[in-house]
Design a protein around this motif. Structure first.
Motif, PDB file in Angstrom:
ATOM      1  N   LEU A 207       0.800  -1.210   0.000  1.00  0.00           N
ATOM      2  CA  LEU A 207       0.000   0.000   0.000  1.00  0.00           C
ATOM      3  C   LEU A 207       0.837   1.266   0.000  1.00  0.00           C
ATOM      4  O   LEU A 207       1.957   1.288   0.500  1.00  0.00           O
ATOM      5  N   VAL A 208       0.271   2.300  -0.591  1.00  0.00           N
ATOM      6  CA  VAL A 208       0.793   3.662  -0.524  1.00  0.00           C
ATOM      7  C   VAL A 208      -0.107   4.406   0.440  1.00  0.00           C
ATOM      8  O   VAL A 208      -1.333   4.338   0.326  1.00  0.00           O
ATOM      9  N   GLU A 209       0.480   5.084   1.413  1.00  0.00           N
ATOM     10  CA  GLU A 209      -0.323   5.787   2.409  1.00  0.00           C
ATOM     11  C   GLU A 209       0.171   7.217   2.558  1.00  0.00           C
ATOM     12  O   GLU A 209       1.375   7.461   2.702  1.00  0.00           O
ATOM     13  N   GLN A 210      -0.761   8.178   2.468  1.00  0.00           N
ATOM     14  CA  GLN A 210      -0.399   9.589   2.554  1.00  0.00           C
ATOM     15  C   GLN A 210       0.166   9.956   3.918  1.00  0.00           C
ATOM     16  O   GLN A 210       1.063  10.786   4.032  1.00  0.00           O
ATOM     17  N   ASN A 211      -0.369   9.323   4.968  1.00  0.00           N
ATOM     18  CA  ASN A 211       0.128   9.566   6.309  1.00  0.00           C
ATOM     19  C   ASN A 211       1.223   8.544   6.592  1.00  0.00           C
ATOM     20  O   ASN A 211       0.950   7.406   6.964  1.00  0.00           O
ATOM     21  N   ALA A 212       2.473   8.964   6.371  1.00  0.00           N
ATOM     22  CA  ALA A 212       3.599   8.037   6.447  1.00  0.00           C
ATOM     23  C   ALA A 212       3.684   7.359   7.803  1.00  0.00           C
ATOM     24  O   ALA A 212       3.900   6.143   7.894  1.00  0.00           O
ATOM     25  N   ARG A 213       3.489   8.111   8.877  1.00  0.00           N
ATOM     26  CA  ARG A 213       3.610   7.527  10.212  1.00  0.00           C
ATOM     27  C   ARG A 213       2.517   6.498  10.453  1.00  0.00           C
ATOM     28  O   ARG A 213       2.788   5.407  10.969  1.00  0.00           O
ATOM     29  N   SER A 214       1.277   6.836  10.080  1.00  0.00           N
ATOM     30  CA  SER A 214       0.170   5.900  10.297  1.00  0.00           C
ATOM     31  C   SER A 214       0.370   4.624   9.489  1.00  0.00           C
ATOM     32  O   SER A 214       0.179   3.518   9.995  1.00  0.00           O
ATOM     33  N   GLY A 215       0.761   4.800   8.215  1.00  0.00           N
ATOM     34  CA  GLY A 215       0.950   3.635   7.359  1.00  0.00           C
ATOM     35  C   GLY A 215       2.065   2.743   7.836  1.00  0.00           C
ATOM     36  O   GLY A 215       1.931   1.508   7.889  1.00  0.00           O
ATOM     37  N   LYS A 216       3.177   3.357   8.217  1.00  0.00           N
ATOM     38  CA  LYS A 216       4.331   2.573   8.673  1.00  0.00           C
ATOM     39  C   LYS A 216       4.013   1.841   9.974  1.00  0.00           C
ATOM     40  O   LYS A 216       4.317   0.654  10.129  1.00  0.00           O
ATOM     41  N   ASN A 217       3.392   2.541  10.915  1.00  0.00           N
ATOM     42  CA  ASN A 217       3.062   1.911  12.196  1.00  0.00           C
ATOM     43  C   ASN A 217       2.046   0.793  12.023  1.00  0.00           C
ATOM     44  O   ASN A 217       2.124  -0.256  12.680  1.00  0.00           O
ATOM     45  N   PHE A 218       1.062   1.015  11.137  1.00  0.00           N
ATOM     46  CA  PHE A 218       0.048  -0.012  10.895  1.00  0.00           C
ATOM     47  C   PHE A 218       0.704  -1.274  10.339  1.00  0.00           C
ATOM     48  O   PHE A 218       0.452  -2.388  10.821  1.00  0.00           O
ATOM     49  N   ALA A 219       1.555  -1.126   9.317  1.00  0.00           N
ATOM     50  CA  ALA A 219       2.216  -2.280   8.727  1.00  0.00           C
ATOM     51  C   ALA A 219       3.119  -2.962   9.751  1.00  0.00           C
ATOM     52  O   ALA A 219       3.141  -4.200   9.852  1.00  0.00           O
TER      53      ALA A 219
END
Length: 226
Positions: A207-219
């Protein structure tokens, strides 16, 4: 601009296999290159997040994998098979599904009809019915709102239906382009929960996520549970 590929959230365990490999991929539009020698490895069953500034080429990576954009150089390998020159349809039949950033539902059609559209290359009606029943279990909104027009749903609910539709072809790899864009925190949480459900059902998610912190933490949090 630098494309930050956030992959090695944890070291892969022995015996874990690779589903996707990009090797020296170059791609762009017209004469211009956006991707210049991109290397990427994605392990089966993981949620992988691509992060980077606007214009870095994150969405271009997804388009190159799904076949919406042909690479000008390098290789795209799916389970070791070179799919670099294959059409989008051929990649679909091999289990690669791309959910774009923009809303892609047909607003005047029902939720159920929109999900059925995901099976447009299938002809086995029993298989389609079986998958619809399974999807309705994973995504209760499909069963609960099945007769309602997709356009009447909120942004977060529409994205959940898009994710549900992506399962109709039983994909192994799901490409998501900024799935939480424009959503409020509550809706974003619901969408991330739906993405986790996809992975828990045995899919690999890039996935590409605009909110880098949210996306990284979720993954990271999901993969650490494995």
């Amino acid at each position: 601009m630098m494309l930050n590929v956030n992959i090695q959230l944890e070291a892969p365990s022995r015996g874990e296999s690779t589903i996707l490999t990009l090797s020296g991929v170059t791609a762009g539009y017209g004469a211009g290159l956006i991707l210049k020698g991109v290397d990427l490895t994605v392990e089966i069953g993981k949620i992988v997040c691509l992060i980077g500034p606007n214009g870095a080429g994150k969405s271009t990576v997804l388009k190159t994998i799904s076949g919406l954009l042909r690479p000008k150089g390098g290789q795209v390998l799916l389970r070791g098979e070179d799919i670099s020159r294959m059409s989008s349809k051929d990649r679909l039949t091999r289990g690669v599904v791309h959910v774009p950033q923009d809303r892609s539902l047909f607003p005047t059609m029902s939720v159920w009809e929109n999900v059925l559209m995901g099976a447009f290359i299938l002809s086995d009606h029993l298989l389609i019915r079986s998958r619809m029943e399974r999807i309705a279990e994973l995504f209760p909104i499909v069963a609960k709102r099945r007769h309602e027009a997709a356009g009447s749903l909120s942004g977060g609910e529409q994205k959940q239906v898009e994710l549900a539709r992506s399962l109709m072809l039983d994909p192994a790899l799901i490409l998501l382009d900024e799935p939480s864009i424009g959503l409020d925190p509550k809706a974003r949480k619901s969408v991330f929960a739906s993405i986790a459900a996809l992975a828990e059902d045995g899919r690999t998610v890039l996935l590409v996520e605009q909110n880098a912190r949210s996306g990284k933490n979720f993954a990271k949090n999901f993969n650490e549970r494995l």
